[in-house]
Scaffold this motif. Structure first.
Motif, PDB file in Angstrom:
ATOM      1  N   TYR A  37       0.899  -1.346  -0.064  1.00  0.00           N
ATOM      2  CA  TYR A  37      -0.198   0.169   0.139  1.00  0.00           C
ATOM      3  C   TYR A  37       0.851   1.345   0.120  1.00  0.00           C
ATOM      4  O   TYR A  37       2.038   1.294   0.211  1.00  0.00           O
ATOM      5  CB  TYR A  37      -1.038  -0.013   1.165  1.00  0.00           C
ATOM      6  N   TYR A  38       0.307   2.322  -0.327  1.00  0.00           N
ATOM      7  CA  TYR A  38       0.758   3.535  -0.067  1.00  0.00           C
ATOM      8  C   TYR A  38      -0.134   4.632   0.145  1.00  0.00           C
ATOM      9  O   TYR A  38      -1.281   4.447  -0.083  1.00  0.00           O
ATOM     10  CB  TYR A  38       1.579   4.170  -1.505  1.00  0.00           C
ATOM     11  N   ILE A  39       0.271   5.835   0.709  1.00  0.00           N
ATOM     12  CA  ILE A  39      -0.794   6.807   0.970  1.00  0.00           C
ATOM     13  C   ILE A  39      -0.480   8.086  -0.097  1.00  0.00           C
ATOM     14  O   ILE A  39       0.662   8.441  -0.054  1.00  0.00           O
ATOM     15  CB  ILE A  39      -0.418   7.331   2.683  1.00  0.00           C
ATOM     16  N   LEU A  40      -1.587   8.389  -0.588  1.00  0.00           N
ATOM     17  CA  LEU A  40      -1.437   9.653  -1.504  1.00  0.00           C
ATOM     18  C   LEU A  40      -2.006  10.753  -0.915  1.00  0.00           C
ATOM     19  O   LEU A  40      -3.287  10.615  -0.832  1.00  0.00           O
ATOM     20  CB  LEU A  40      -2.222   9.118  -2.919  1.00  0.00           C
ATOM     21  N   PHE A  41      -1.278  11.892  -0.706  1.00  0.00           N
ATOM     22  CA  PHE A  41      -2.026  13.138  -0.369  1.00  0.00           C
ATOM     23  C   PHE A  41      -2.132  13.918  -1.566  1.00  0.00           C
ATOM     24  O   PHE A  41      -1.429  13.990  -2.268  1.00  0.00           O
ATOM     25  CB  PHE A  41      -0.966  14.077   0.650  1.00  0.00           C
ATOM     26  N   LYS A  52       5.331  21.455   1.994  1.00  0.00           N
ATOM     27  CA  LYS A  52       6.599  21.398   2.475  1.00  0.00           C
ATOM     28  C   LYS A  52       6.715  19.949   3.320  1.00  0.00           C
ATOM     29  O   LYS A  52       7.532  19.227   3.311  1.00  0.00           O
ATOM     30  CB  LYS A  52       6.995  22.408   3.553  1.00  0.00           C
ATOM     31  N   LYS A  53       5.884  19.824   4.475  1.00  0.00           N
ATOM     32  CA  LYS A  53       5.872  18.689   5.145  1.00  0.00           C
ATOM     33  C   LYS A  53       5.449  17.377   4.263  1.00  0.00           C
ATOM     34  O   LYS A  53       6.143  16.251   4.476  1.00  0.00           O
ATOM     35  CB  LYS A  53       4.388  18.699   6.081  1.00  0.00           C
ATOM     36  N   LEU A  54       4.713  17.411   3.094  1.00  0.00           N
ATOM     37  CA  LEU A  54       4.549  16.117   2.439  1.00  0.00           C
ATOM     38  C   LEU A  54       5.958  15.851   1.636  1.00  0.00           C
ATOM     39  O   LEU A  54       6.185  14.676   1.536  1.00  0.00           O
ATOM     40  CB  LEU A  54       3.493  16.612   1.190  1.00  0.00           C
ATOM     41  N   LYS A  55       6.477  16.945   1.175  1.00  0.00           N
ATOM     42  CA  LYS A  55       7.870  16.811   0.505  1.00  0.00           C
ATOM     43  C   LYS A  55       9.060  15.910   1.608  1.00  0.00           C
ATOM     44  O   LYS A  55       9.451  14.958   1.176  1.00  0.00           O
ATOM     45  CB  LYS A  55       8.525  17.879   0.132  1.00  0.00           C
ATOM     46  N   GLU A  56       8.832  16.456   2.937  1.00  0.00           N
ATOM     47  CA  GLU A  56       9.710  16.041   3.818  1.00  0.00           C
ATOM     48  C   GLU A  56       9.481  14.472   3.994  1.00  0.00           C
ATOM     49  O   GLU A  56      10.371  13.729   4.107  1.00  0.00           O
ATOM     50  CB  GLU A  56       9.831  16.807   5.325  1.00  0.00           C
ATOM     51  N   ILE A  57       8.143  14.085   4.417  1.00  0.00           N
ATOM     52  CA  ILE A  57       7.785  12.897   4.685  1.00  0.00           C
ATOM     53  C   ILE A  57       8.069  11.856   3.626  1.00  0.00           C
ATOM     54  O   ILE A  57       8.606  10.868   3.939  1.00  0.00           O
ATOM     55  CB  ILE A  57       6.521  12.878   5.253  1.00  0.00           C
ATOM     56  N   VAL A  64       4.580   7.197   1.265  1.00  0.00           N
ATOM     57  CA  VAL A  64       4.120   8.452   1.177  1.00  0.00           C
ATOM     58  C   VAL A  64       4.218   8.995  -0.111  1.00  0.00           C
ATOM     59  O   VAL A  64       5.460   9.271  -0.583  1.00  0.00           O
ATOM     60  CB  VAL A  64       4.334   9.425   2.308  1.00  0.00           C
ATOM     61  N   LYS A  65       3.053   9.080  -0.905  1.00  0.00           N
ATOM     62  CA  LYS A  65       3.279   9.997  -2.274  1.00  0.00           C
ATOM     63  C   LYS A  65       2.383  11.473  -2.172  1.00  0.00           C
ATOM     64  O   LYS A  65       1.582  11.254  -1.283  1.00  0.00           O
ATOM     65  CB  LYS A  65       2.686   9.216  -3.195  1.00  0.00           C
ATOM     66  N   TYR A  66       2.840  12.251  -3.034  1.00  0.00           N
ATOM     67  CA  TYR A  66       1.646  13.326  -2.993  1.00  0.00           C
ATOM     68  C   TYR A  66       1.520  13.867  -4.241  1.00  0.00           C
ATOM     69  O   TYR A  66       2.518  13.608  -5.133  1.00  0.00           O
ATOM     70  CB  TYR A  66       2.305  14.376  -2.191  1.00  0.00           C
ATOM     71  N   ILE A 303      -2.528  19.783 -12.053  1.00  0.00           N
ATOM     72  CA  ILE A 303      -1.512  19.188 -11.172  1.00  0.00           C
ATOM     73  C   ILE A 303      -0.141  20.188 -11.369  1.00  0.00           C
ATOM     74  O   ILE A 303       0.128  20.379 -12.337  1.00  0.00           O
ATOM     75  CB  ILE A 303      -0.985  17.626 -11.586  1.00  0.00           C
ATOM     76  N   LYS A 304       0.330  20.570 -10.238  1.00  0.00           N
ATOM     77  CA  LYS A 304       1.620  21.580 -10.043  1.00  0.00           C
ATOM     78  C   LYS A 304       2.759  20.758 -10.387  1.00  0.00           C
ATOM     79  O   LYS A 304       3.699  20.782 -11.007  1.00  0.00           O
ATOM     80  CB  LYS A 304       1.569  22.522  -9.182  1.00  0.00           C
ATOM     81  N   GLU A 305       2.746  19.795  -9.394  1.00  0.00           N
ATOM     82  CA  GLU A 305       3.910  18.616  -9.125  1.00  0.00           C
ATOM     83  C   GLU A 305       3.401  17.767  -8.381  1.00  0.00           C
ATOM     84  O   GLU A 305       2.494  17.492  -7.833  1.00  0.00           O
ATOM     85  CB  GLU A 305       4.935  19.242  -8.516  1.00  0.00           C
ATOM     86  N   ASN A 306       4.321  16.401  -8.665  1.00  0.00           N
ATOM     87  CA  ASN A 306       3.697  15.250  -7.673  1.00  0.00           C
ATOM     88  C   ASN A 306       5.311  14.604  -7.635  1.00  0.00           C
ATOM     89  O   ASN A 306       6.301  14.786  -8.319  1.00  0.00           O
ATOM     90  CB  ASN A 306       2.778  14.464  -8.308  1.00  0.00           C
TER      91      ASN A 306
END
Ligand code: UDP
Ligand code: MG
Length: 307
Positions: A37-41, A52-57, A64-66, A303-306
């Motif tokens: 599994y993965y978590i997609l924010f 910023k938090k999402l990039k760090e994690i 964790v993906k975003y 989408i700006k970035e992922n």
């Protein structure tokens, strides 16, 4: 490599202090499951440090993906972005603020393993939900169930599991205004529901103001019902028929020479019918604005970035 795959889709708008806690909680409640599994924010145009938090994690945790959207597109469009992105056997969507308890994920998965394509959740109200929220939510479901042509359980939220069959259907829909609570009922398949008591929001404030909720409710009704148009038509019919009863009086007034009397009643009826005509035009206008939006075929999100 496990046999099954799962993704957890979480829209987040200004949730900087909720990201790491929800990630930790999800990971600990999914220990030992038989799914990759993965978590997609979906960072929905946050103006705080959510991205910023999402990039760090995500740089230290491969679970964790975003996706980051170019601006705030709203909760439903953020969900759409997430659903379009994932491609797993099952998908769970939930909020970022810990109101949807991660401990329930296992029960959702169990529901799917019992053979259901969709496992919905039903919020049991408790005092972790504000009085205002409980009141507006109650009326939201009363009005929408009266007006719309589908039945939505009061207390349902965008916290549910869907399997890849349902995912494929949802991905294929092209609507300007998504209203997943209604669409999930509309798609059919085999569905079950699990009750839960929500936690209070861990950090931050609700992103649904009264104005946003009102727009959400009107959007839901317009997306699932023609009843307001019938209401407008019946209202028009009712008043045209009733106005016929006025004809004998006109003759009477003419014959007896009293035709100049009645100024007040004329003004009152002009104002009254003027109001009704505007109301009906407004209702028709709302539907036309939906056609207008749909006609433009703009994307639901950018989408700006992922990662
Ligand atoms: N949300 C979003 N975009 C928005 C508003 C909300 O992605 O424009 C997310 C929010 O971060 C949360 C979920 O949608 O994860 C539900 O929002 P919220 O908790 O504010 O709503 P409430 O629980 O008060 O109904
Ligand atoms: Mg919330």
């Amino acid at each position: 490599m496990k046999n099954n795959s799962l993704s957890i889709v979480i829209p987040a708008h200004n949730e900087e202090d909720n990201i790491s806690i929800i990630v930790d909680n999800i990971i600990s409640s999914l220990i030992g499951i038989n799914y990759d599994y993965y978590i997609l924010f979906i960072d929905d145009g946050s103006t705080d440090f959510t991205l910023k938090k999402l990039k760090e994690i995500s740089s230290v945790n491969s679970l964790v993906k975003y996706i980051s959207l170019s601006r705030n597109f709203g909760h439903q469009n953020a969900l759409k972005a997430g659903l379009d992105f994932v491609n797993t056997d099952i998908v769970i969507m939930m909020d970022a603020d810990m109101q949807h308890p991660p401990s329930l994920l296992i029960d959702l998965i169990r529901g799917h393993e019992m053979g259901f394509n969709i496992v919905n959740t039903l919020r049991k109200d408790n005092y972790n939900v504000s009085f205002f929220k409980r009141l507006t939510s109650k009326w939201f479901y009363i009005v929408i169930n009266k007006m719309a042509e589908i039945e939505i359980d009061p207390g349902s939220a965008d916290f549910r599991l869907i399997d890849n069959k349902v995912l494929a259907v949802l991905k294929g829909l092209d609507e300007t205004e998504f209203f997943y609570r209604g669409l999930i009922k509309w798609v059919g398949f085999s569905q079950t529901t699990i009750d839960y008591y929500p936690n209070s929001r861990f950090s931050g404030v609700s992103k649904y103001s009264l104005n946003k909720m009102l727009k959400f409710a009107i959007g839901g009704i317009l997306a699932f019902s023609n009843k307001p148009l019938y209401f407008a038509a019946y209202l028009g019919l009712f008043f045209s028929v009733t106005s016929l009863f006025y004809v004998p009086y006109i003759f009477y007034a003419f014959i007896t020479g009293k035709e100049v009397d009645g100024w007040a009643s004329i003004v009152a009826s002009i104002a009254f019918f003027g109001g009704i005509i505007l109301l009906i035009l407004g209702i028709i206008g709302l539907y036309i604005s939906r056609i207008f939006d749909q006609g433009k075929k703009r994307p639901n999100y950018i989408i700006k970035e992922n990662n």
